[in-house]
Each structure stands twice: as C-alpha cells, then as structure tokens.
Design a protein around this motif. Structure first.
Motif, PDB file in Angstrom:
ATOM      1  N   ALA A 152      55.152  33.951  38.732  1.00 20.37           N
ATOM      2  CA  ALA A 152      54.549  34.554  39.921  1.00 20.37           C
ATOM      3  C   ALA A 152      53.778  35.772  39.450  1.00 20.37           C
ATOM      4  O   ALA A 152      54.300  36.578  38.676  1.00 20.37           O
ATOM      5  CB  ALA A 152      55.622  34.951  40.921  1.00 20.37           C
ATOM      6  N   VAL A 153      52.517  35.898  39.887  1.00 22.21           N
ATOM      7  CA  VAL A 153      51.656  36.962  39.374  1.00 22.21           C
ATOM      8  C   VAL A 153      50.887  37.634  40.503  1.00 22.21           C
ATOM      9  O   VAL A 153      50.744  37.090  41.606  1.00 22.21           O
ATOM     10  CB  VAL A 153      50.635  36.412  38.343  1.00 22.21           C
ATOM     11  CG1 VAL A 153      51.339  35.822  37.138  1.00 22.21           C
ATOM     12  CG2 VAL A 153      49.698  35.384  38.987  1.00 22.21           C
ATOM     13  N   LYS A 154      50.397  38.819  40.201  1.00 25.18           N
ATOM     14  CA  LYS A 154      49.424  39.494  41.051  1.00 25.18           C
ATOM     15  C   LYS A 154      48.123  39.607  40.263  1.00 25.18           C
ATOM     16  O   LYS A 154      48.150  39.886  39.061  1.00 25.18           O
ATOM     17  CB  LYS A 154      49.917  40.872  41.488  1.00 25.18           C
ATOM     18  CG  LYS A 154      51.000  40.806  42.570  1.00 25.18           C
ATOM     19  CD  LYS A 154      51.325  42.177  43.120  1.00 25.18           C
ATOM     20  CE  LYS A 154      52.279  42.077  44.300  1.00 25.18           C
ATOM     21  NZ  LYS A 154      51.634  41.486  45.494  1.00 25.18           N
ATOM     22  N   VAL A 155      47.015  39.385  40.938  1.00 28.52           N
ATOM     23  CA  VAL A 155      45.708  39.365  40.308  1.00 28.52           C
ATOM     24  C   VAL A 155      44.840  40.460  40.915  1.00 28.52           C
ATOM     25  O   VAL A 155      44.613  40.476  42.129  1.00 28.52           O
ATOM     26  CB  VAL A 155      45.018  37.999  40.496  1.00 28.52           C
ATOM     27  CG1 VAL A 155      43.669  37.983  39.790  1.00 28.52           C
ATOM     28  CG2 VAL A 155      45.909  36.874  40.005  1.00 28.52           C
ATOM     29  N   GLU A 156      44.367  41.375  40.067  1.00 26.30           N
ATOM     30  CA  GLU A 156      43.466  42.424  40.540  1.00 26.30           C
ATOM     31  C   GLU A 156      42.063  42.164  40.009  1.00 26.30           C
ATOM     32  O   GLU A 156      41.850  42.090  38.803  1.00 26.30           O
ATOM     33  CB  GLU A 156      43.938  43.800  40.081  1.00 26.30           C
ATOM     34  CG  GLU A 156      43.048  44.928  40.591  1.00 26.30           C
ATOM     35  CD  GLU A 156      43.466  46.296  40.113  1.00 26.30           C
ATOM     36  OE1 GLU A 156      42.750  47.272  40.415  1.00 26.30           O
ATOM     37  OE2 GLU A 156      44.499  46.391  39.423  1.00 26.30           O
ATOM     38  N   ILE A 157      41.122  42.006  40.938  1.00 28.29           N
ATOM     39  CA  ILE A 157      39.712  41.885  40.595  1.00 28.29           C
ATOM     40  C   ILE A 157      39.110  43.273  40.744  1.00 28.29           C
ATOM     41  O   ILE A 157      39.157  43.866  41.819  1.00 28.29           O
ATOM     42  CB  ILE A 157      38.991  40.877  41.508  1.00 28.29           C
ATOM     43  CG1 ILE A 157      39.728  39.532  41.511  1.00 28.29           C
ATOM     44  CG2 ILE A 157      37.540  40.715  41.074  1.00 28.29           C
ATOM     45  CD1 ILE A 157      39.832  38.876  40.171  1.00 28.29           C
ATOM     46  N   GLU A 158      38.549  43.799  39.664  1.00 22.34           N
ATOM     47  CA  GLU A 158      38.165  45.206  39.636  1.00 22.34           C
ATOM     48  C   GLU A 158      36.877  45.510  40.395  1.00 22.34           C
ATOM     49  O   GLU A 158      36.707  46.608  40.925  1.00 22.34           O
ATOM     50  CB  GLU A 158      38.019  45.680  38.185  1.00 22.34           C
ATOM     51  CG  GLU A 158      39.341  45.714  37.436  1.00 22.34           C
ATOM     52  CD  GLU A 158      39.200  46.338  36.069  1.00 22.34           C
ATOM     53  OE1 GLU A 158      38.056  46.601  35.650  1.00 22.34           O
ATOM     54  OE2 GLU A 158      40.233  46.561  35.422  1.00 22.34           O
ATOM     55  N   LYS A 192      36.393  41.999  44.987  1.00 17.99           N
ATOM     56  CA  LYS A 192      37.250  43.094  44.567  1.00 17.99           C
ATOM     57  C   LYS A 192      38.488  43.172  45.457  1.00 17.99           C
ATOM     58  O   LYS A 192      38.413  43.102  46.685  1.00 17.99           O
ATOM     59  CB  LYS A 192      36.491  44.416  44.636  1.00 17.99           C
ATOM     60  CG  LYS A 192      37.314  45.626  44.201  1.00 17.99           C
ATOM     61  CD  LYS A 192      36.482  46.899  44.251  1.00 17.99           C
ATOM     62  CE  LYS A 192      37.297  48.105  43.816  1.00 17.99           C
ATOM     63  NZ  LYS A 192      36.496  49.356  43.860  1.00 17.99           N
ATOM     64  N   GLY A 193      39.651  43.290  44.828  1.00 19.29           N
ATOM     65  CA  GLY A 193      40.893  43.382  45.582  1.00 19.29           C
ATOM     66  C   GLY A 193      42.056  42.845  44.780  1.00 19.29           C
ATOM     67  O   GLY A 193      41.909  42.450  43.613  1.00 19.29           O
ATOM     68  N   THR A 194      43.250  42.831  45.378  1.00 22.71           N
ATOM     69  CA  THR A 194      44.465  42.341  44.733  1.00 22.71           C
ATOM     70  C   THR A 194      44.973  41.111  45.475  1.00 22.71           C
ATOM     71  O   THR A 194      45.082  41.120  46.705  1.00 22.71           O
ATOM     72  CB  THR A 194      45.552  43.426  44.704  1.00 22.71           C
ATOM     73  OG1 THR A 194      45.042  44.578  44.008  1.00 22.71           O
ATOM     74  CG2 THR A 194      46.791  42.939  43.983  1.00 22.71           C
ATOM     75  N   TYR A 195      45.297  40.078  44.726  1.00 21.68           N
ATOM     76  CA  TYR A 195      45.706  38.798  45.288  1.00 21.68           C
ATOM     77  C   TYR A 195      47.029  38.357  44.667  1.00 21.68           C
ATOM     78  O   TYR A 195      47.351  38.740  43.539  1.00 21.68           O
ATOM     79  CB  TYR A 195      44.646  37.726  45.010  1.00 21.68           C
ATOM     80  CG  TYR A 195      43.253  38.077  45.468  1.00 21.68           C
ATOM     81  CD1 TYR A 195      42.770  37.652  46.698  1.00 21.68           C
ATOM     82  CD2 TYR A 195      42.404  38.832  44.647  1.00 21.68           C
ATOM     83  CE1 TYR A 195      41.473  37.961  47.107  1.00 21.68           C
ATOM     84  CE2 TYR A 195      41.112  39.149  45.049  1.00 21.68           C
ATOM     85  CZ  TYR A 195      40.652  38.711  46.279  1.00 21.68           C
ATOM     86  OH  TYR A 195      39.378  39.027  46.689  1.00 21.68           O
TER      87      TYR A 195
END
Length: 312
Positions: free
Chosen positions: A225-231, A236-239
C-alpha cells in the motif's frame, strides 16, 4: 536552502555557519538529533544552519560494484533537510582527491579555510579523513586548536534499538516499511520519474505507472500500500495506490520494476517526477496461472490497501 558544491571560494555570505557532519542517509531520527543540536547552537550564535554531506556517498566511491544501498539519494535527502530548516547544504564531491585527505587536512582545508565553520556538530561514531583516521576526539582537539566549537551527540535509541541507516535497510529488506518509518520519523519514499511501460496493466483494468528505483536500496519483493505525490503539473497532489515491486513472474519477466496503480486516477503521467511512500507490506510477489486470477488478486490487494490508507 542554498546548496554549495565545492568548499573552495565559498561566497562570504555563506561562511560562518554551524555545520552538522555526516552522510545522513535516510535523515532518520538519530540524524535529526544531530541536526537539531546544530540548529540549537546556530540559534544561540545567530549563525546559519548548515549540513555537510558527500556526493557520491563514499561507499559508492570505494565499492562501486556493490548493490545500491541508499535510503535517500541526493534529491530526496535535500528535500528532507530543507524541511528541517537547514539554510546551507554543502554537498561536496567525494573523489580521489577528497579520499586522500588526512583528517587534519580535511579539518583545515574544508571546515576552517573553506567553509569557515564556527561550530561543528557530529554523532558519537563520526569518522573522517583518509582511512577514516579521524574520530570525534580528534575533531574536538582540532576545534580547540583552530578556534571552532564542537558538540558531539551521543547514541540515540528507542526501546533499546539504535537509530541507524543499516537497521532501516534491514527492515525494508524484511518487508517492514512501518518499522522503518518508526526509525526514520517519516515514510520511506522512492523519488523517480515515471516511465512508459508495456501498458499491460491497462488491458486488465489496472493501469500502472512504471518507476525505476535508480540508486535506491531495494525493499522486499512484493505488493505494498503506497501514497503517491505528484510534485507539479496538472495532476499535482497526493494519491493513494497499490504497488508491486518485483519481477512480474506471471509474465516471465526478470528485471525488477516498481509498478504503481493509483486509485481513482485518469491521466498521463509519463515523464512526471513522483514520490512513492511505502506504507504497508501486503503480500509477497507470486506467479498466477492466468490473467483472471491476477486481476482478482489485484482487486483484493487494492481493497486492502484502500482500507489501510484510509486511516493513514
């Protein structure tokens, strides 16, 4: 945060800082104690807060054939240090010239005549100079001789466990990202650019972003399980998402790849820089007898990851 790449000809405005010394791979809670002490001294002296590291890591210079081991390559390390309020990051090249400097030469050339450091903070086990010939006792002695202050931070433990980069690597290799996070003080994160893959995930209803690990240490193979941050950019945001790190045995692949399925996302991320935080290890990688059984398992993994991430 200002970044210095060489110790020669440091601009006057960046001289006279308090420096924390170390490799700070992971910037874990033990490292944060060293940097925190340096910040305390910097406030007392009214001086900038600096951190001195080497790039590449000395181990990469001396043992280039060894597997990748870094918890935080330079970009990730710099981001974490800036978040701690560091004013100056001296990222000095570690090359044959630097490797040959004896401990007194390092102090005089780099710390005194180069950076003009007013105070140095290091961990109890800090070693420096050719053959790691200098220790904290030598550093303290030279501080007295050359007129800069020295503070040594003793071993930092929690529950009898010493905060160390080596221990964190061991936890990641065992598939324990939460245990690693307990020592890091933050989630272990892989930062890299998303690449175009074979797009097989789209054909089974679970499109994935493909990310090479680069010179990061490799965690246990399996599903996370992961969190993905697009800078930056339009997305842009955290998913939240689910990731597979492995060789994809169902498709008879051998190269190791990180594939991330981002929940409820529809967009083009090719070439985008992303930060993937490992939250929970769900299961080992396994080979399935066909696409339908693979799809069913991914659906189960996704449901479990959604539940776990809803509370994090």
């Amino acid at each position: 945060m200002q970044i210095i790449r060489h110790y020669e000809h440091v601009p006057p405005g960046l001289r006279g800082a308090v420096y924390a010394l170390g490799n700070f791979d992971g910037v874990h809670l033990g490292h944060q104690q060293v940097i925190g002490k340096a910040a305390e001294v910097a406030r007392e002296l009214g001086a900038p807060l600096g951190v001195l590291v080497f790039e590449p890591h000395p181990q990469q210079f001396f043992f280039p054939e060894r597997p990748f081991f870094r918890l935080t390559p330079f970009r990730a390390k710099a981001r974490l240090l800036e978040g701690l309020g560091v004013d100056i990051l001296a990222a000095l090249p570690f090359d044959a010239h630097m490797a040959q400097k004896l401990a007194p030469e390092f102090v005089l050339d780099v710390l005194v005549n180069g950076l003009h450091a007013v105070h140095i903070v290091a961990g109890y086990d800090f070693r420096f100079g050719k053959g790691r010939g200098g220790d904290v006792a030598a550093l303290s002695y030279m501080g007295e001789m050359e007129g800069f202050g020295v503070s040594i931070v003793e071993e930092v433990q929690a529950g009898g466990v010493t905060y160390s980069s080596t221990r964190i690597r061991e936890l990641l290799a065992k598939g324990d990202p939460r245990g690693a996070a307990d020592l890091l003080g933050h989630w272990w994160t892989v930062e890299t650019h998303i690449q175009q893959g074979d797009q097989r995930g789209r054909t089974i209803g679970f499109p994935t972003a493909n990310l090479p690990l680069g010179d990061h240490v490799q965690p246990a193979l399996g599903v996370y399980a992961v969190k993905v941050e697009i800078e930056d950019g339009p997305h842009k945001g955290t998913y939240n998402g689910v990731a597979n790190f492995g060789r994809r045995p169902t498709f008879d692949k051998q190269d190791v790849l990180l594939e991330v399925h981002i929940f409820d996302f529809d967009g083009d991320l090719y070439g985008v820089h992303a930060a993937i935080s490992f939250i929970e290890y769900l299961r080992p990688e396994q080979k399935f007898d066909g696409l339908e059984s693979l799809k069913a398992q991914i659906a189960k993994d996704s449901e479990k990851a959604r539940t776990l991430l809803a509370g994090s």
